[in-house]
Design a protein around this motif. Structure first.
Motif, PDB file in Angstrom:
ATOM      1  N   VAL A  44       0.825  -1.202   0.000  1.00  0.00           N
ATOM      2  CA  VAL A  44       0.000   0.000   0.000  1.00  0.00           C
ATOM      3  C   VAL A  44       0.858   1.250   0.000  1.00  0.00           C
ATOM      4  O   VAL A  44       0.593   2.204  -0.737  1.00  0.00           O
ATOM      5  N   LEU A  96       1.722  -8.606  21.904  1.00  0.00           N
ATOM      6  CA  LEU A  96       0.647  -9.555  22.166  1.00  0.00           C
ATOM      7  C   LEU A  96       1.114 -10.987  21.919  1.00  0.00           C
ATOM      8  O   LEU A  96       0.751 -11.903  22.655  1.00  0.00           O
TER       9      LEU A  96
ATOM     10  N   PHE B 139      -8.148   7.927   7.992  1.00  0.00           N
ATOM     11  CA  PHE B 139      -7.370   6.712   8.229  1.00  0.00           C
ATOM     12  C   PHE B 139      -6.584   6.803   9.533  1.00  0.00           C
ATOM     13  O   PHE B 139      -6.581   5.877  10.339  1.00  0.00           O
ATOM     14  N   GLU B 143      -6.952   4.478  12.791  1.00  0.00           N
ATOM     15  CA  GLU B 143      -5.897   3.676  13.395  1.00  0.00           C
ATOM     16  C   GLU B 143      -5.751   3.986  14.874  1.00  0.00           C
ATOM     17  O   GLU B 143      -5.492   3.094  15.674  1.00  0.00           O
ATOM     18  N   VAL B 147      -6.102   0.839  17.187  1.00  0.00           N
ATOM     19  CA  VAL B 147      -4.975   0.315  17.961  1.00  0.00           C
ATOM     20  C   VAL B 147      -5.299   0.350  19.443  1.00  0.00           C
ATOM     21  O   VAL B 147      -5.038  -0.596  20.185  1.00  0.00           O
ATOM     22  N   TYR B 150      -7.489  -2.557  20.122  1.00  0.00           N
ATOM     23  CA  TYR B 150      -6.789  -3.838  20.234  1.00  0.00           C
ATOM     24  C   TYR B 150      -6.161  -3.971  21.608  1.00  0.00           C
ATOM     25  O   TYR B 150      -6.267  -5.009  22.255  1.00  0.00           O
ATOM     26  N   ALA B 165      -7.343 -10.522  21.259  1.00  0.00           N
ATOM     27  CA  ALA B 165      -6.818  -9.226  20.832  1.00  0.00           C
ATOM     28  C   ALA B 165      -6.029  -9.368  19.546  1.00  0.00           C
ATOM     29  O   ALA B 165      -6.166  -8.566  18.613  1.00  0.00           O
ATOM     30  N   ILE B 166      -5.238 -10.410  19.468  1.00  0.00           N
ATOM     31  CA  ILE B 166      -4.394 -10.510  18.275  1.00  0.00           C
ATOM     32  C   ILE B 166      -5.231 -10.885  17.052  1.00  0.00           C
ATOM     33  O   ILE B 166      -4.969 -10.423  15.931  1.00  0.00           O
ATOM     34  N   LYS B 167      -6.259 -11.690  17.256  1.00  0.00           N
ATOM     35  CA  LYS B 167      -7.159 -11.981  16.137  1.00  0.00           C
ATOM     36  C   LYS B 167      -7.832 -10.699  15.647  1.00  0.00           C
ATOM     37  O   LYS B 167      -7.932 -10.437  14.443  1.00  0.00           O
ATOM     38  N   LEU B 169      -6.753  -7.764  16.050  1.00  0.00           N
ATOM     39  CA  LEU B 169      -5.746  -6.900  15.441  1.00  0.00           C
ATOM     40  C   LEU B 169      -5.492  -7.289  13.996  1.00  0.00           C
ATOM     41  O   LEU B 169      -5.445  -6.439  13.106  1.00  0.00           O
ATOM     42  N   LEU B 170      -5.332  -8.580  13.743  1.00  0.00           N
ATOM     43  CA  LEU B 170      -4.997  -9.007  12.387  1.00  0.00           C
ATOM     44  C   LEU B 170      -6.073  -8.582  11.399  1.00  0.00           C
ATOM     45  O   LEU B 170      -5.790  -7.983  10.359  1.00  0.00           O
ATOM     46  N   ALA B 173      -6.267  -4.778  11.131  1.00  0.00           N
ATOM     47  CA  ALA B 173      -5.164  -4.168  10.379  1.00  0.00           C
ATOM     48  C   ALA B 173      -5.383  -4.359   8.889  1.00  0.00           C
ATOM     49  O   ALA B 173      -5.135  -3.452   8.089  1.00  0.00           O
ATOM     50  N   VAL B 174      -5.834  -5.535   8.491  1.00  0.00           N
ATOM     51  CA  VAL B 174      -6.105  -5.760   7.072  1.00  0.00           C
ATOM     52  C   VAL B 174      -7.148  -4.776   6.582  1.00  0.00           C
ATOM     53  O   VAL B 174      -7.002  -4.161   5.513  1.00  0.00           O
ATOM     54  N   LEU B 177      -5.750  -1.445   6.143  1.00  0.00           N
ATOM     55  CA  LEU B 177      -4.934  -1.344   4.943  1.00  0.00           C
ATOM     56  C   LEU B 177      -5.798  -1.208   3.694  1.00  0.00           C
ATOM     57  O   LEU B 177      -5.462  -0.474   2.771  1.00  0.00           O
ATOM     58  N   LEU B 178      -6.893  -1.940   3.681  1.00  0.00           N
ATOM     59  CA  LEU B 178      -7.802  -1.814   2.541  1.00  0.00           C
ATOM     60  C   LEU B 178      -8.277  -0.379   2.408  1.00  0.00           C
ATOM     61  O   LEU B 178      -8.337   0.179   1.312  1.00  0.00           O
ATOM     62  N   LEU B 180      -6.791   2.242   3.529  1.00  0.00           N
ATOM     63  CA  LEU B 180      -5.675   3.086   3.109  1.00  0.00           C
ATOM     64  C   LEU B 180      -5.428   2.938   1.609  1.00  0.00           C
ATOM     65  O   LEU B 180      -5.177   3.915   0.897  1.00  0.00           O
ATOM     66  N   PHE B 181      -5.505   1.717   1.147  1.00  0.00           N
ATOM     67  CA  PHE B 181      -5.337   1.442  -0.267  1.00  0.00           C
ATOM     68  C   PHE B 181      -6.369   2.229  -1.079  1.00  0.00           C
ATOM     69  O   PHE B 181      -6.041   2.886  -2.086  1.00  0.00           O
TER      70      PHE B 181
END
Lengths: 116, 494, 496, 497
Positions: A44, A96, B139, B143, B147, B150, B165-167, B169-170, B173-174, B177-178, B180-181
């Motif tokens: 990106v 984490l 954006f 974030e 953040v 999370y 939390a990490i799930k 987050l993942l 974050a994706v 990014l979408l 942001l893209f």
């Protein structure tokens, strides 16, 4: 075809993005997932930077001999901010992961599923 | 310029700066951290109210940060959707009040100032997200609250919290990014980041493919944030394992950012001549309808109270998207009001559930039998909020459902109206199940018998929210009138 | 309110109140209870008789009491037909109530019997005085229900089964009446009894016919019109004798009374002719006369035979009425009254014989006269009276009926009537024959039985005497014949 | 047009009970305060509701608007003749039921909750009666569901909970269907106000009208227990007797029937319905329910179960009468609201008194009960006779007008149905009366009359059954109110033909 050629940066960005997404989705290791995420981020950022490019543009540095056309400076500023955000997310994710490793004894999602 | 003139900036800066100061100043004094957070959120609330008064007097207004005029500078823009910041600040304030006695029990003492800091930053991010007029800042603020969210999920003790939390987050974050893209795409097309400006220029852009791509990326990105079916998978885990006040914030406030993001997207792209939004809206209707039913059915089979409430959020997001997808004035304004009403109701639900779980130490619904006799006020609040979330008139939940159902009829979709009603019925079914368990069944678990009513600070927040989730139903008309002008750009597409 | 307007109400309410008083008093003091019952019964009879005499020239009075709903009132009227019937009812009840003191065992339940019976009497008087269909229905339903505990008074399985059958028939009949009333009101806009019938009944001929059919079917159940008679041969024998007497004597007649009211004062003579229902009514009644009499011949149980006889005898009345001739109607009214006392008396006898000897079958009666001469004599007189032997009361009514039928030119019906009378002789003669036939057969010796004394015998003698008096002095003014003539005139040729 | 008066009383009447409920919830731990609150509110509301009678009879309509909560959706109260009729029945019976309940429930658990929700039920019922528009009606209709639930499961055992679940499942689904219908009405008519003559006159899409009819009548039909939506009612009789009385006689089922009548007359309007012909089918269904409910009642041995099935049958009288669309039948529908209420509540009170006194719940245990409790059973007998349609009792009036209405609508078959139903009623009430008085147990029966606090409401209700049957036009009888309601619905000037 022409569209593809003029938008080759688009294609590259999407391709890299998809590589990252693939890693994120398929890999069970949390750390690798974070790496995938980082690849997506890179895609990106790269894309946004290219978006600021102008044909035959020069860096937008004001000076006595600055002659246009300039490349747009805005994407660079944005990407800098974006990198900061990305780093903070990565940092949080790593923290984490450390915690998950400490509490559950693994960073593999399929193993963690068994722990539950 | 006076402080009032800078209100729009302050409403973002006060919580963020306040939040950032907390770990620095109050590392040793968790109680004082609470007071400071409370004061800054109260200040934020006061500022947002003054902003709304100005909005009512003058109409939508903008603020150029640092004095740079748009489209060059960072523009903040306050319209009627932005008025939601008052509600979000209010909910954050109540969540903070609730947290005073709750958080020390679930969060290690050293992290308590951090917790308050994150809540404040989250609020700041939300406020910024709502008032920004600039795509990139959209954006950034997204974030900020993401953040912090999370991190908030990870606040609780135990292995589940970190993993959830990490799930979260993942996926989050994706989706970021979408978004942001997509922002990059729009910038590439129009050369501007100002939303209003970009909306005007999109039409002129030659190629439709990148525009469509941007629209798709934005939609998917915000759908994840809003937890719209089928991208809701992160939500039940995250909301169920977070501490109750965090769940309240996430369900009431944070997912709404995704919804508002979609609204902003639709508004931005609505002027586009060659791009038809109709298929997208149909898709939203379908997904919304499935979300309503899926969330309700999934909630029916849950045994964990907080997980059940999390699925209820999936249902309600579905309602909002049906309303937005229909896009008529009736339905869209109903959806907009439902954003607010659901925020209040869901906050009441999670806080009341949190109180019950906190006082009894039990979180399975069957274990909670008879708790209504021990904790009458908390249980009553939960009951009222459950009826509200099911849309029983004249509670707050009814307003949105009525408008959306009516909108479905107006646009000739009687079956959709059926979905709206059946969904409400399913929600009522589990609502009644919980009420029944709390009030009309003899205690099963020994801890129920020894439980005591929640402390006053928790009760105050719960009761206020429960009362609001009833009373807002009576204020349906003024609220609809309030959002009506903001909805207009949306309805053009319908 | 004048006395005349109060009297009917008193006649109606007195038995009901008296019954309750007797229930209270009798359980403490038997003599007091007897005094209350007897006093009430006598007073009621006197009042109704007085009213009958006062009203013999036509409508005495109409009273509107309570409004149920706007068009529906509780209305009483004192007219010749009603008062004659009320007097008959209270006369027979007077006899039956006193007879019951001897018949029933002396226990607490006896007072219950009296209380219900007297309430029943009050309601039957209410039927007699009813001024519109709804009022009639009220009292009709009430006494039907009140009869139930009386029929099942013995609490045997047979009695309970008979009671159930009775209830099913009567309530179904009530439903028909009920539907008929609704239809009448819908078609005619009025439910009062008016001389000559309602002014207009607007509706399709089929609906009008259905209305008539509903009402006749409903009342026909109680009037034991074949094929609606099924309850009679069971209920009459099952009830205690004093109430069997009432059942046969007046209760069946209540159904006939209802049909008369409907025919003459709702539909009116001319409309009935126009509708063409009279031949049908006459035909059904004629069939009832013969079939029931034939069944009576083949019946060995005394009370059952009497019950079949009642069906036959009441069908005479309807058959006669179906000619609409003044003479025949007179005969019908007289027959109602005369038959009431004759059949009541016969049931009294049957009850007495059954109590004393245990004999309930005719074949067991042989040699009765040797042991119980007075009873046997009374039985004989009453039986002969029912057959229609002069100079007993039955002769008078049958003579009038026959004359009326002849007068109206209904020769087939006359023939049926004569055949019926012949059959009556056939089924009653074996009784007379057997009781007077001496026997040495130990099976019929009744060695332990002897003549009963007291209440029951007194009543038997009274009914026997009544059969003679009503037969010989029938034409005296104030006797049933006199009253019936006026009543018939009033119905058939109503005053303008 | 009636004169419209703005008045506080329409909202005060429900509010009083709600306040009372609050009082009970706050101070109700003490039995004395419970009684004081309950009785005071019952009495006050009784006075308020009755005080509106003269005005309404004179043609006034009392109105109170609370406010508009959504565009076109307002909470408003309007006391017209029909609403007041229903409210009068409710308010009167509430006083009696409260007295009865105070005596009956003595010593039970969770009394605070019981009396609190009891009061709330009546509050919502009166609000239903006074609802100015479909939304207000629906609102309080749903609230009534919620408020009765704690009463239904008062015993909190497995059976009660099962019944409660069934009750909620049925009524909440019904509520949802009403909501759908309401949306359709609002969408096609643009208003939800209940108005004489209906509000759907301008809608010409036949399918939409059919959908509205199905949803609204079906939704309200759940509480009115029209078959096949009746199954909750027999199950709900596990509730304590005062609640059953409230459910079966006063509040819940009548709210459903009231709703159906409102829908037929004030949403569709007589003329529209006549041209549509939907109501005929409702009539057939109601007729079927009348007979089938009676047959089911015949098969029950448990007294309250028989009462419950009888309720199902009796309620359909109202629906049948309302569906005939003739003035006389409409009169029957309205009057039967009162007639059925008083008669059935007498029976439930008696059933409760028997259970309270002797513990007997089944019909085959009732041999000789008439000697133990003569006055109680006398009241039961009166009620039974009333249902059979014996003149001079309340039930006759209903059947009378219903049959006249059926004849006027050229549906003479329903007269036969009335007669048949009367017979079936006889078939299931008389055996009880028979057992009570004519079957002996062999053991001498001691006189054991019901305590006066239970007996007095029974006696008053039974007396009212007679009064309704004999003195419809006596001063305190709401008969003329029903007449004016019919006149309004049919736009008649003079008397009811």
């Amino acid at each position: 075809m022409n569209v593809l050629l003029t938008h080759v940066d688009y294609i590259a960005a999407v391709a890299i993005f998809l590589v990252g997404l693939y890693i994120l989705l398929v890999k069970q290791n949390l750390l690798k997932k974070i790496l995938g995420l980082n690849i997506m981020e890179t895609a990106v950022f790269a894309f946004i930077v290219t978006a600021g490019m102008t044909d035959n543009g020069v860096p937008p540095l004001l000076g006595p001999d600055a002659v246009g056309p300039f490349a747009s400076p805005l994407p660079h500023a944005l990407v800098l901010t974006g990198i900061v955000v990305a780093v903070s997310i990565t940092a949080l994710a790593l923290a984490l992961i450390v915690r998950v490793k400490r509490e559950c004894g693994s960073v593999e999602l399929n193993e963690l599923g068994k722990v539950e | 310029m006076s402080a009032a003139a800078h209100g729009l900036a302050l409403v973002v800066l006060v919580p963020i700066v306040g939040g950032a100061l907390i770990p620095a100043l109050f590392r040793r004094f968790p109680t004082a951290a609470w007071g400071f957070a409370l004061a800054s959120s109260a200040l934020t609330l006061a500022i947002s109210i003054s902003l709304i008064r100005r909005l009512l007097a003058e109409g939508p207004f903008s603020y150029a940060a640092g004095g740079w005029p748009p489209p060059y500078g960072v523009a903040l823009h306050f319209d009627r959707f932005g008025a939601a910041i008052a509600v979000f600040s209010m909910i954050t304030l109540l969540v903070l009040i609730f947290s005073r006695r709750y958080i020390p029990a679930v969060v290690p003492i050293a992290r308590i100032p951090l917790y308050y800091a994150l809540v404040m930053i989250n609020l700041g991010g939300m406020n910024g997200f709502l008032v920004t007029g600039d795509l990139f800042n959209l954006f950034v603020f997204m974030e900020v609250f993401s953040v912090s969210a999370y991190a908030l999920v990870a606040m609780a003790r135990g292995p589940q919290a970190g993993l959830a939390a990490i799930k979260y987050l993942l996926l989050g974050a994706v989706s970021s990014l979408l978004v942001l893209f997509a922002i990059g795409l729009i910038f590439a097309q129009t050369g501007t980041l100002n939303m209003a400006d970009a909306a005007g220029r999109l039409d002129a852009a030659a190629s439709i493919v990148p525009t469509a791509l941007a629209l798709g990326a934005l939609t998917i990105g915000f759908m994840v944030k809003a937890a719209l079916f089928p991208l809701h998978v992160w939500l039940p885990d995250a909301h169920a394992s977070a501490p109750a006040p965090v769940s309240a914030l996430l369900s009431a406030v944070v997912v709404k950012a995704g919804v508002i993001g979609i609204i902003r997207t639709l508004q931005t792209f609505s002027d586009h001549g060659s791009l038809q939004l109709m298929p997208l809206q149909s898709l939203l209707i379908w997904l919304g309808a499935i979300a309503v039913l899926w969330g309700a059915v999934a909630a029916l089979v849950q045994s964990d109270l907080k997980r059940l409430l999390a699925y209820s959020t999936v249902t309600n997001i579905g309602y909002i998207f049906i309303g937005l997808g229909i896009g008529s004035a009736t339905a869209a304004s109903g959806a907009a009001v439902h954003i607010i009403n659901h925020a209040v109701i869901k906050a009441a639900l999670f806080l009341a559930a949190g109180a019950l779980i906190h006082q009894s130490g039990l979180r399975h619904i069957d274990d909670l039998r008879g708790l209504g006799e021990r904790m009458p006020l908390s249980a009553l609040a939960l009951g009222v909020a459950l009826l509200a979330v099911a849309g029983v008139p004249p509670t707050a939940g009814f307003v949105g459902k009525w408008q959306i159902g009516l909108g479905a009829l107006e646009t000739g979709r009687p079956l959709l109206m059926g979905v709206v009603i059946v969904g409400g019925l399913l929600v009522l079914t589990y609502g009644v199940r919980i009420i029944n368990t709390l009030f009309f069944r003899p205690p099963l678990h020994v801890r129920v018998v020894t439980s005591r009513e929640a402390p006053p600070s928790m009760l105050a927040a719960i009761l206020l929210l429960a009362a609001s989730s009833f009373l807002l139903g009576l204020a349906g008309k003024p609220m609809l009138d309030f959002v009506a002008p903001a909805i207009l750009p949306l309805t053009d597409t319908g | 309110m004048t006395l005349t307007s109060l009297l009917p109400l008193i006649a109606l309410a007195l038995p009901i109140i008296g019954g309750l008083a007797a229930l209270g008093a009798g359980r403490r003091n038997r003599r007091l209870g007897i005094a209350v019952v007897a006093g009430t019964a006598v007073t009621t009879f006197l009042i109704t008789a007085l009213l009958a005499l006062a009203a013999k020239d036509g409508l005495l009075r109409e009273m509107t009491l309570v409004q149920i709903a706007p068009p529906v009132w509780i209305v009483f009227r004192i007219d010749p037909l009603g008062t004659l019937f009320a007097a008959t009812v209270s006369g027979l009840f007077l006899l039956a109530l006193i007879y019951a003191f001897g018949y029933l065992p002396d226990d607490r339940r006896q007072w219950r019997f009296h209380a219900f019976a007297m309430a029943c009497q009050g309601c039957m008087i209410g039927v007699a005085f009813a001024g519109n269909l709804v009022t009639l229905l009220v009292f009709y339903e009430l006494f039907s229900l009140l009869s139930y505990p009386l029929i099942t008074h013995d609490r045997t399985r047979v009695a309970v089964a008979a009671g159930l059958k009775y209830l099913v028939y009567i309530i179904t009949g009530g439903a028909f009446v009920w539907a008929g009333i609704i239809l009448v009101f819908h078609l005619g806009g009025e439910i009062r009894f008016l001389p000559g019938g309602l002014a207009d009944i607007n509706g399709s001929p089929g609906l009008v016919l259905a209305t008539f059919a509903c009402l006749v079917t409903g009342f026909g159940v109680k009037a034991a019109l074949m094929p609606l008679h099924g309850w009679v041969p069971d209920a009459h024998p099952a009830a205690p004798a004093p109430f069997s007497a009432v059942l046969s004597g007046v209760m069946v007649a209540t159904g006939v009374f209802g049909i008369l009211r409907v025919m003459f004062e709702i539909f009116g003579v001319s409309r009935l002719i126009e509708m063409g229902v009279l031949p049908w009514l006459g035909g059904i009644a004629g069939a009832s006369v013969l079939l029931a009499a034939a069944r009576a011949v083949g019946e060995d149980d005394l009370k059952r035979r009497l019950a079949w006889s009642t069906i036959s005898q009441m069908a005479y009345v309807l058959m006669a009425v179906s000619t609409i001739g003044g003479q025949a109607v007179t005969g019908a009214f007289v027959h109602i009254t005369h038959h009431a006392f004759l059949k009541g008396g016969l049931f009294f006898c049957a009850g007495l014989v059954a109590t004393v000897t245990g004999a309930t079958r005719i074949s067991q009666l042989r040699g009765l006269a040797q042991r119980m001469p007075v009873t046997s004599l009374a039985l004989t007189v009453l039986a002969l009276g029912l057959v229609g032997i002069p100079p007993l009361s039955g002769f008078i009514s049958k003579w009038l009926l026959g004359l009326g039928l002849a007068d109206a030119g209904a020769m087939v019906r006359l023939g049926v009537m004569l055949a019926g009378a012949l059959l009556a002789a056939v089924y009653l003669w074996p009784i007379i024959y057997r009781i007077w036939l001496p026997t040495d057969d130990p099976r019929f010796a009744h060695s332990h039985s002897r003549e009963a004394s007291g209440w029951m015998l007194g009543i038997l003698i009274a009914t026997g005497m009544l059969a003679v008096i009503l037969g010989t002095a029938a034409t005296l003014p104030g006797f049933p014949l006199d009253l019936a003539k006026n009543a018939a005139q009033w119905l058939v040729e109503p005053p303008p | 047009m009636p004169i419209e008066l703005h008045d506080l009383r329409p909202v005060l009447a429900p509010l009083i009970s709600a306040l009372c409920a609050g009082g009970v919830f706050v101070m109700g731990t003490s039995g004395r305060w419970r009684a004081i609150w309950s009785l005071a509110a019952a009495g006050l509301k009784f006075v308020i509701v009755w005080s509106m009678l003269p005005g309404t009879l004179a043609g006034s309509v009392y109105i109170f608007r609370v406010g508009e909560i959504l565009p076109g959706l307002s909470i408003a109260f309007r006391v017209d003749a029909f609403g007041l009729f229903y409210a009068l029945v409710t308010a009167t019976l509430w006083v009696l039921t409260t007295v009865y309940a105070l005596a009956y429930m003595k010593g039970s658990h969770a009394l605070k909750r019981f009396f609190g929700f009891f009061a709330l039920c009546i509050s919502t019922t009166v609000a239903i009666a006074f609802a100015e528009n479909l939304f207000t009606l629906f609102l309080f209709y749903e609230l009534l569901t919620v408020c009765t639930y704690p009463l239904v499961i008062h015993d909190q055992d497995a059976e009660a909970r099962r019944a409660g679940r069934k009750y909620l499942a049925y009524t909440l689904c019904g509520g949802a269907v009403i909501l759908a219908g309401m949306l359709l009405v609002f969408h096609s008519a643009g208003t939800l106000s209940l108005a004489e003559g209906g509000i759907l006159g301008d809608v010409d899409d036949h399918r939409v009208l059919l959908l509205i009819f199905l949803t609204l009548v079906g939704g309200f039909g759940v509480k009115a227990a029209i078959m096949p939506l009746h199954a909750w009612l027999p199950a709900a009789m596990v509730a304590p007797t005062p609640v059953s009385a409230l459910l079966h006689a006063v509040a819940v089922v009548k709210a459903g029937a009231f709703g159906v009548v409102r829908v037929l007359y004030d949403v569709f309007g007589v003329n529209l319905l006549k041209s549509l012909g939907f109501a005929t089918w409702l009539g057939y269904l109601a007729g079927f329910t009348i007979i089938a409910g009676s047959i089911m009642a015949l098969r029950q041995n448990r007294l309250k179960a028989r009462l419950a099935w009888s309720t199902i049958s009796q309620l359909s009288y109202i629906l049948l009468a309302a569906s005939l669309l003739t003035p006389a039948a409409a009169l029957a529908a309205i009057i039967h609201l009162a007639n059925q209420a008083f008669t059935k509540i007498t029976m439930f009170f008696v059933a409760g008194a028997i259970e309270h006194n002797t513990g007997k719940t089944h019909i085959d245990q009732l041999d000789g009960i008439g000697y133990r409790m003569p006055w109680t059973m006398a009241a039961f007998t009166i009620a039974g006779l009333s249902f059979m349609g014996v003149p001079l009792l309340a039930g006759f009036i209903t059947k009378w007008y219903l049959s006249l209405g059926a004849l006027a609508a050229d549906s003479g078959g329903f007269v036969a149905l009335m007669a048949l139903s009367g017979l079936l009623n006889a078939a299931y009430w008389l055996p009880i009366i028979y057992r009570a008085y004519f079957r002996e147990t062999g053991i001498p029966q001691l006189r054991e009359e019901t305590p006066w606090m239970l007996l007095a409401p029974i006696g008053i209700c039974a007396g009212y059954v007679i009064l309704l049957g004999t003195g419809a036009q006596a001063p305190l009888m709401p008969f003329s109110l029903a007449e004016s309601a019919v006149r309004l619905a049919f736009g008649l000037e003079g008397g009811i033909p």
